[in-house]
Design a protein around this motif. Structure first.
Motif, short mmCIF file in Angstrom:
data_model
loop_
_atom_site.label_atom_id
_atom_site.label_comp_id
_atom_site.label_asym_id
_atom_site.label_seq_id
_atom_site.Cartn_x
_atom_site.Cartn_y
_atom_site.Cartn_z
N GLY A 1 -1.67 -12.72 -5.09
CA GLY A 1 -2.24 -12.93 -3.76
C GLY A 1 -1.99 -11.75 -2.84
N VAL A 2 -0.78 -11.21 -2.89
CA VAL A 2 -0.46 -10.04 -2.07
C VAL A 2 -1.31 -8.86 -2.49
CG1 VAL A 2 1.34 -8.31 -1.62
CG2 VAL A 2 1.88 -10.76 -1.47
N SER A 3 -1.47 -8.66 -3.79
CA SER A 3 -2.29 -7.56 -4.28
C SER A 3 -3.74 -7.70 -3.82
CB SER A 3 -2.23 -7.51 -5.81
OG SER A 3 -3.03 -6.46 -6.32
N ALA A 4 -4.27 -8.93 -3.88
CA ALA A 4 -5.66 -9.17 -3.45
C ALA A 4 -5.81 -8.91 -1.95
CB ALA A 4 -6.06 -10.60 -3.79
N PHE A 5 -4.80 -9.31 -1.18
CA PHE A 5 -4.87 -9.07 0.26
C PHE A 5 -4.86 -7.58 0.58
CE2 PHE A 5 -2.46 -8.25 4.22
CZ PHE A 5 -3.40 -8.73 5.12
N LEU A 6 -4.02 -6.82 -0.09
CA LEU A 6 -3.98 -5.37 0.15
C LEU A 6 -5.31 -4.72 -0.21
CD1 LEU A 6 -0.39 -4.44 -1.11
CD2 LEU A 6 -1.14 -4.94 1.22
N ASP A 7 -5.96 -5.22 -1.25
CA ASP A 7 -7.28 -4.68 -1.62
C ASP A 7 -8.29 -4.86 -0.50
OD1 ASP A 7 -6.41 -3.83 -4.10
OD2 ASP A 7 -7.11 -5.64 -5.15
N VAL A 8 -8.23 -6.00 0.18
CA VAL A 8 -9.16 -6.29 1.28
C VAL A 8 -8.99 -5.30 2.43
CG1 VAL A 8 -9.76 -8.00 3.03
CG2 VAL A 8 -9.35 -8.73 0.70
N CYS A 9 -7.79 -4.77 2.57
CA CYS A 9 -7.49 -3.89 3.71
C CYS A 9 -8.06 -2.49 3.55
CB CYS A 9 -5.98 -3.78 3.90
SG CYS A 9 -5.16 -5.37 4.20
N ILE A 10 -8.55 -2.14 2.37
CA ILE A 10 -9.01 -0.78 2.11
C ILE A 10 -10.31 -0.47 2.83
CG2 ILE A 10 -9.81 0.81 0.32
CD1 ILE A 10 -7.89 -0.55 -1.61
N ALA A 11 -11.23 -1.43 2.87
CA ALA A 11 -12.55 -1.18 3.45
C ALA A 11 -13.17 -2.50 3.87
CB ALA A 11 -13.45 -0.47 2.43
N GLY A 12 -14.39 -2.42 4.44
CA GLY A 12 -15.12 -3.64 4.80
C GLY A 12 -14.89 -4.07 6.24
N ASP A 13 -15.54 -5.18 6.60
CA ASP A 13 -15.47 -5.60 8.00
C ASP A 13 -14.09 -6.12 8.37
OD1 ASP A 13 -15.56 -8.03 6.68
OD2 ASP A 13 -17.34 -8.76 7.74
N PHE A 14 -13.33 -6.65 7.42
CA PHE A 14 -11.96 -7.07 7.74
C PHE A 14 -11.14 -5.88 8.19
CE2 PHE A 14 -7.52 -7.88 6.63
CZ PHE A 14 -7.31 -9.12 7.22
N GLN A 15 -11.27 -4.77 7.47
CA GLN A 15 -10.51 -3.58 7.84
C GLN A 15 -10.90 -3.10 9.23
OE1 GLN A 15 -11.84 0.29 6.98
NE2 GLN A 15 -9.98 0.87 5.86
N ARG A 16 -12.21 -2.95 9.45
CA ARG A 16 -12.67 -2.37 10.72
C ARG A 16 -12.43 -3.31 11.90
NH1 ARG A 16 -16.45 1.69 12.03
NH2 ARG A 16 -16.22 2.10 14.25
N ILE A 17 -12.77 -4.57 11.73
CA ILE A 17 -12.72 -5.51 12.85
C ILE A 17 -11.31 -6.03 13.10
CG2 ILE A 17 -13.50 -7.78 13.63
CD1 ILE A 17 -16.15 -7.19 12.12
N VAL A 18 -10.67 -6.52 12.05
CA VAL A 18 -9.38 -7.19 12.22
C VAL A 18 -8.22 -6.22 12.34
CG1 VAL A 18 -7.79 -8.88 11.21
CG2 VAL A 18 -10.26 -9.22 11.01
N LEU A 19 -8.23 -5.17 11.50
CA LEU A 19 -7.07 -4.28 11.44
C LEU A 19 -7.15 -3.07 12.35
CD1 LEU A 19 -6.50 -4.36 7.57
CD2 LEU A 19 -5.34 -5.71 9.33
N VAL A 20 -8.33 -2.50 12.50
CA VAL A 20 -8.47 -1.28 13.30
C VAL A 20 -8.76 -1.60 14.77
CG1 VAL A 20 -9.75 0.86 13.61
CG2 VAL A 20 -9.17 0.08 11.31
N ASP A 21 -9.89 -2.28 15.01
CA ASP A 21 -10.28 -2.53 16.39
C ASP A 21 -9.56 -3.72 17.02
OD1 ASP A 21 -11.99 -0.42 16.57
OD2 ASP A 21 -13.83 -1.56 16.26
N GLY A 22 -9.25 -4.74 16.22
CA GLY A 22 -8.68 -5.96 16.77
C GLY A 22 -7.43 -5.76 17.61
N PRO A 23 -6.36 -5.18 17.06
CA PRO A 23 -5.14 -4.99 17.86
C PRO A 23 -5.36 -4.06 19.06
CG PRO A 23 -4.66 -4.81 15.52
CD PRO A 23 -6.16 -4.83 15.65
N ARG A 24 -6.25 -3.09 18.92
CA ARG A 24 -6.50 -2.16 20.03
C ARG A 24 -7.27 -2.84 21.17
NH1 ARG A 24 -10.74 0.76 21.51
NH2 ARG A 24 -11.92 0.20 19.65
#
Length: 227
Positions: free
Chosen positions: A120-143
């Motif tokens: 599960g941890v490995s699958a989650f880290l894969d999601v963080c590499i690209a896609g809308d989760f990366q851009r929306i949740v991880l990059v823009d969200g906290p900012r």
């Protein structure tokens, strides 16, 4: 003198008409609610596509309403402003990833509950590499919304999943005896840092590989010690 004939009495409309009117009111209310839900869904879907492609700053409300094919009034009926709409988009993206991880775990054939956690941890880290989760949740969200927005999503979608996995591992003896809630808190902190580092790295894939290796070694070390 003969009594003057009286016109026939009108049938009592009471219960039948009242019931029919109530049914029409309920049907009309249901249609309005359905239309409102469809409009909100269209706005979130359109905004998600645009935020993922152009980022928060590069997306204007006029683009969103045009993409969703609704009016600006409809947007401000459902959301206070662009940031409020972004919050809904961020929550949807995070919820989709959480559900995906759950579905993948249910379909997987891990050899033990601890292996489920590692997968599960490995699958989650894969999601963080690209896609809308990366851009929306991880990059823009906290900012855009601040660190609290990320913490809220973790509490809503991530903490329960991880604690459930850890509880199952502890119950089956696949996990060394320790306070599970404290362990979950520390793992979430590490996963948060890892996900943000991957999303913001110049080479997300390389960063994911390095962090994934370290996290996996740490999770492997949670196995029970015998002898």
């Amino acid at each position: 003198m003969a009594a003057k004939p009286q016109p026939p009495a009108s049938p009592d409309p009471g219960p039948e008409v009242t019931g029919s009117s109530a049914a029409r009111v309920r049907a009309s209310s249901a249609r309005r609610a359905e239309h409102a839900a469809d409009t909100r869904e269209a706005l979130v879907a359109a905004a998600r596509r645009l935020f993922a492609a152009n980022g928060f700053d590069g997306t204007g409300t006029e683009q969103i309403v045009a993409e969703a094919r609704v009016t600006r009034g409809a947007l401000y009926h459902h959301f206070r402003d662009k940031a409020d709409l972004f919050r809904a988009v961020m929550a949807e993206a995070a919820g989709d990833v959480a559900q995906r991880l759950i579905d993948e775990q249910l379909a997987a054939e891990a050899t033990s509950p601890l292996e489920e956690i590692r997968d599960g941890v490995s699958a989650f880290l894969d999601v963080c590499i690209a896609g809308d989760f990366q851009r929306i949740v991880l990059v823009d969200g906290p900012r855009v919304l601040g660190a609290d927005a990320w913490d809220d999503l973790v509490d809503r979608y991530g903490r329960g999943i991880l604690e459930e996995w850890l509880d199952r591992a502890a119950e089956t003896g696949a996990l060394d005896a320790m306070p599970v809630r404290a362990l979950a808190r520390l793992l979430i902190a590490m996963l948060t840092e890892a996900s943000l580092a991957i999303a913001r790295a110049d080479d997300p894939s390389a960063e994911r590989a390095d962090l994934g290796e370290v996290l996996d070694r740490m999770l492997t070390g949670l196995r029970p010690r015998f002898g």
